[in-house]
Design a protein around this motif. Structure first.
Motif, short mmCIF file in Angstrom:
data_model
loop_
_atom_site.label_atom_id
_atom_site.label_comp_id
_atom_site.label_asym_id
_atom_site.label_seq_id
_atom_site.Cartn_x
_atom_site.Cartn_y
_atom_site.Cartn_z
N LYS A 131 21.76 60.34 69.03
CA LYS A 131 21.80 59.11 68.24
C LYS A 131 23.19 58.91 67.63
O LYS A 131 24.01 59.82 67.60
CB LYS A 131 20.74 59.12 67.14
CG LYS A 131 19.33 59.24 67.65
CD LYS A 131 18.96 58.06 68.53
CE LYS A 131 17.52 58.19 69.02
NZ LYS A 131 17.18 57.14 69.95
N GLY A 179 25.78 57.25 64.39
CA GLY A 179 25.95 56.94 62.98
C GLY A 179 27.30 56.27 62.80
O GLY A 179 28.06 56.10 63.77
N THR A 222 26.88 57.14 57.10
CA THR A 222 25.45 57.31 57.34
C THR A 222 24.97 58.50 56.53
O THR A 222 25.48 59.61 56.68
CB THR A 222 25.19 57.54 58.85
OG1 THR A 222 25.67 56.40 59.57
CG2 THR A 222 23.71 57.75 59.12
N LYS A 223 23.99 58.27 55.67
CA LYS A 223 23.52 59.32 54.76
C LYS A 223 22.37 60.15 55.35
O LYS A 223 22.24 61.32 55.05
CB LYS A 223 23.05 58.71 53.43
CG LYS A 223 24.10 57.87 52.71
CD LYS A 223 25.17 58.72 52.07
CE LYS A 223 26.05 57.98 51.11
NZ LYS A 223 27.14 57.23 51.62
N GLU A 224 21.53 59.53 56.18
CA GLU A 224 20.40 60.27 56.73
C GLU A 224 20.85 61.11 57.93
O GLU A 224 21.85 60.79 58.58
CB GLU A 224 19.26 59.33 57.13
CG GLU A 224 19.61 58.30 58.17
CD GLU A 224 20.25 57.04 57.59
OE1 GLU A 224 20.76 56.25 58.39
OE2 GLU A 224 20.27 56.86 56.36
N PRO A 225 20.13 62.20 58.24
CA PRO A 225 20.48 63.03 59.39
C PRO A 225 20.48 62.19 60.68
O PRO A 225 19.64 61.32 60.86
CB PRO A 225 19.38 64.09 59.43
CG PRO A 225 18.89 64.17 58.02
CD PRO A 225 18.99 62.76 57.48
N VAL A 226 21.43 62.48 61.55
CA VAL A 226 21.55 61.78 62.82
C VAL A 226 20.98 62.70 63.91
O VAL A 226 21.51 63.80 64.14
CB VAL A 226 23.02 61.42 63.13
CG1 VAL A 226 23.14 60.73 64.47
CG2 VAL A 226 23.59 60.53 62.01
N PRO A 279 19.96 68.11 64.34
CA PRO A 279 20.35 66.95 63.53
C PRO A 279 21.72 67.15 62.87
O PRO A 279 22.05 68.24 62.41
CB PRO A 279 19.24 66.86 62.48
CG PRO A 279 18.06 67.50 63.14
CD PRO A 279 18.64 68.62 63.96
N ILE A 303 24.34 66.19 59.92
CA ILE A 303 24.35 65.72 58.54
C ILE A 303 25.79 65.57 58.09
O ILE A 303 26.56 66.55 58.09
CB ILE A 303 23.60 66.69 57.62
CG1 ILE A 303 22.14 66.81 58.06
CG2 ILE A 303 23.69 66.24 56.16
CD1 ILE A 303 21.38 67.95 57.44
N SER A 305 30.84 67.87 57.77
CA SER A 305 29.46 67.84 58.25
C SER A 305 28.99 69.24 58.63
O SER A 305 29.74 70.21 58.51
CB SER A 305 29.37 66.93 59.48
OG SER A 305 29.99 67.55 60.59
N ASN A 312 28.21 65.36 55.19
CA ASN A 312 28.21 65.74 53.79
C ASN A 312 29.16 64.89 52.96
O ASN A 312 28.90 64.60 51.80
CB ASN A 312 28.59 67.21 53.63
CG ASN A 312 27.58 68.11 54.33
OD1 ASN A 312 26.39 67.94 54.18
ND2 ASN A 312 28.08 69.06 55.10
#
Length: 125
Positions: free
Chosen positions: A82, A84, A74-78, A56, A58, A108, A60
């Motif tokens: 997928k 973002g 995008t704040k949630e893990p990708v 995933p 992330i 990130s 930061n």
């Protein structure tokens, strides 16, 4: 001898696990707004990225180079495979008429932890 084989197997397993990583790939890293009139100074563009790694991703932070630009990301893990986004909002209201090029530094957990994306254009009266 069995112990030696076990140690080698453990080392290989650990090194393979440490190779698994998130990796960020942007569709494009530069966006040109073209001509921006002071009568319509607010512009937006959304950069899209894909996690081409196998862990995933992330984000930061997405830090703009000046106060005339705001970045939302995008704040949630990708998850691997997928996408973002990073939305860049530029306000030319207080900019002098001229060409501009602003940087957004993306931090990130990716293999390349710091990536720069850019917005540019020409502010006109």
């Amino acid at each position: 001898m069995k112990r030696f084989g076990l140690v080698i197997a453990l080392m290989l397993g650990i090194s393979t696990m440490s190779m698994a990583q998130a990796e960020i790939k942007f569709d494009e890293t530069v966006h040109n707004f073209g001509k921006i009139s002071k009568k319509n100074p607010k512009q937006e563009y959304t950069f899209t990225f894909t996690n081409v790694g196998d862990k995933p991703l992330i984000i930061n932070d997405a830090a703009p180079s000046c106060g005339c630009t705001v970045a939302n990301f995008t704040k949630e893990p990708v998850a691997p495979g997928k996408t973002g986004t990073i939305q860049a909002k530029f306000n030319a209201e207080y900019q002098q008429p001229a060409h501009f090029k602003k940087t957004i530094t993306v931090l990130s957990n990716a293999k390349t932890a710091k990536v720069r994306i850019y917005i540019e254009g020409d502010v006109e009266e």
